[in-house]
Design an enzyme around this catalytic site. Structure first.
Site, mmCIF file in Angstrom:
data_model
loop_
_atom_site.group_PDB
_atom_site.id
_atom_site.type_symbol
_atom_site.label_atom_id
_atom_site.label_comp_id
_atom_site.label_asym_id
_atom_site.label_seq_id
_atom_site.Cartn_x
_atom_site.Cartn_y
_atom_site.Cartn_z
ATOM 1 N N GLY A 23 -17.541 -0.721 21.407
ATOM 2 C CA GLY A 23 -17.387 0.695 21.797
ATOM 3 C C GLY A 23 -15.712 1.395 22.816
ATOM 4 O O GLY A 23 -15.850 2.293 22.664
ATOM 5 N N LEU A 24 -15.170 0.251 22.470
ATOM 6 C CA LEU A 24 -14.350 0.638 23.617
ATOM 7 C C LEU A 24 -12.750 1.446 22.399
ATOM 8 O O LEU A 24 -12.221 2.593 22.479
ATOM 9 C CB LEU A 24 -12.702 -0.664 24.275
ATOM 10 C CG LEU A 24 -13.652 -1.777 24.827
ATOM 11 C CD1 LEU A 24 -13.059 -2.209 25.460
ATOM 12 C CD2 LEU A 24 -14.112 -0.227 26.026
ATOM 13 N N GLY A 25 -12.357 0.859 21.042
ATOM 14 C CA GLY A 25 -11.918 2.031 20.143
ATOM 15 C C GLY A 25 -12.677 2.843 19.911
ATOM 16 O O GLY A 25 -11.983 4.122 19.560
ATOM 17 N N TYR A 48 -12.214 2.376 11.116
ATOM 18 C CA TYR A 48 -12.325 4.136 11.129
ATOM 19 C C TYR A 48 -12.857 5.119 10.267
ATOM 20 O O TYR A 48 -13.340 5.452 10.641
ATOM 21 C CB TYR A 48 -10.873 4.308 10.715
ATOM 22 C CG TYR A 48 -9.899 3.425 11.773
ATOM 23 C CD1 TYR A 48 -10.079 4.626 12.127
ATOM 24 C CD2 TYR A 48 -8.804 2.289 10.786
ATOM 25 C CE1 TYR A 48 -8.714 4.572 13.711
ATOM 26 C CE2 TYR A 48 -8.463 2.591 12.330
ATOM 27 C CZ TYR A 48 -7.793 3.021 13.615
ATOM 28 O OH TYR A 48 -7.151 2.483 14.500
ATOM 29 N N VAL A 59 -3.424 2.391 17.616
ATOM 30 C CA VAL A 59 -4.537 2.039 18.687
ATOM 31 C C VAL A 59 -4.847 0.806 18.703
ATOM 32 O O VAL A 59 -4.690 0.315 18.178
ATOM 33 C CB VAL A 59 -5.850 2.812 16.956
ATOM 34 C CG1 VAL A 59 -6.969 2.749 18.088
ATOM 35 C CG2 VAL A 59 -5.165 4.447 17.910
ATOM 36 N N VAL A 60 -4.785 0.001 19.834
ATOM 37 C CA VAL A 60 -4.806 -0.513 20.042
ATOM 38 C C VAL A 60 -5.838 -1.271 20.944
ATOM 39 O O VAL A 60 -5.957 -0.375 21.767
ATOM 40 C CB VAL A 60 -3.622 -1.590 20.797
ATOM 41 C CG1 VAL A 60 -3.608 -3.467 21.097
ATOM 42 C CG2 VAL A 60 -2.477 -1.143 19.410
#
Length: 151
Positions: free
Chosen positions: A101-103, A133, A91-92
């Site tokens: 909010g992209l992650g 997370y 996840v990058v």
């Protein structure tokens, strides 16, 4: 984030893997952009070859990418047995776009993908993003150890 497009790829990401497809199913040199994203923003994934990226994608149950125009601005993938366990990998989000909010969008797209939706438990490993997370419902697992064997 406005102007950002999420793509939830088919299992194994054949369009990205073989044709470098991005938004609108158009060729965008996607594998080279993925390689650059890893090299610039993911210390654990530096120097992966294009052929290695193809093999990685082929073995992935779920693959998601985020695009801003022709710029790849996010990537994540998962492996899974489809019922009991899944693991999120790679996840990058570039540092300059974190906190927007992209992650969250990437992780939720993977967790809710058809390949992972009914899976009992989703795991991940992180070096320095545990706080992020935890906001998404992940928790540290007491009594378990990460073990590894290098081939």
């Amino acid at each position: 984030m406005e102007g950002t497009r999420l793509i939830l790829h088919a299992s194994g990401a054949p369009g990205l893997r073989w044709l470098g497809m991005g938004p609108g199913c158009r060729p965008t040199r996607g594998l080279f952009k993925l390689q650059r994203l890893f090299n610039q923003h993911a210390f654990w994934a530096e120097n992966r070859s294009i052929e290695e990226l193809r093999r990685m994608l082929k073995g992935s149950a779920a693959v998601a990418s985020l695009w801003r125009g022709k710029r790849l601005v996010g990537f994540g993938r998962a492996t899974s047995d489809g019922i009991y366990r899944a693991v999120l990998w790679d996840v990058v989000i570039p540092e300059d776009l974190q906190g927007k909010g992209l992650g969250r969008q990437l992780v939720e797209a993977l967790a809710n993908s058809p390949q992972l939706k009914g899976v009992e438990r989703i795991y991940l490993m992180t070096t320095n993003s545990a706080g992020f997370y935890k906001q998404l419902g992940f928790e540290e697992v007491a009594g378990q150890r990460l073990m590894r064997r290098d081939n």
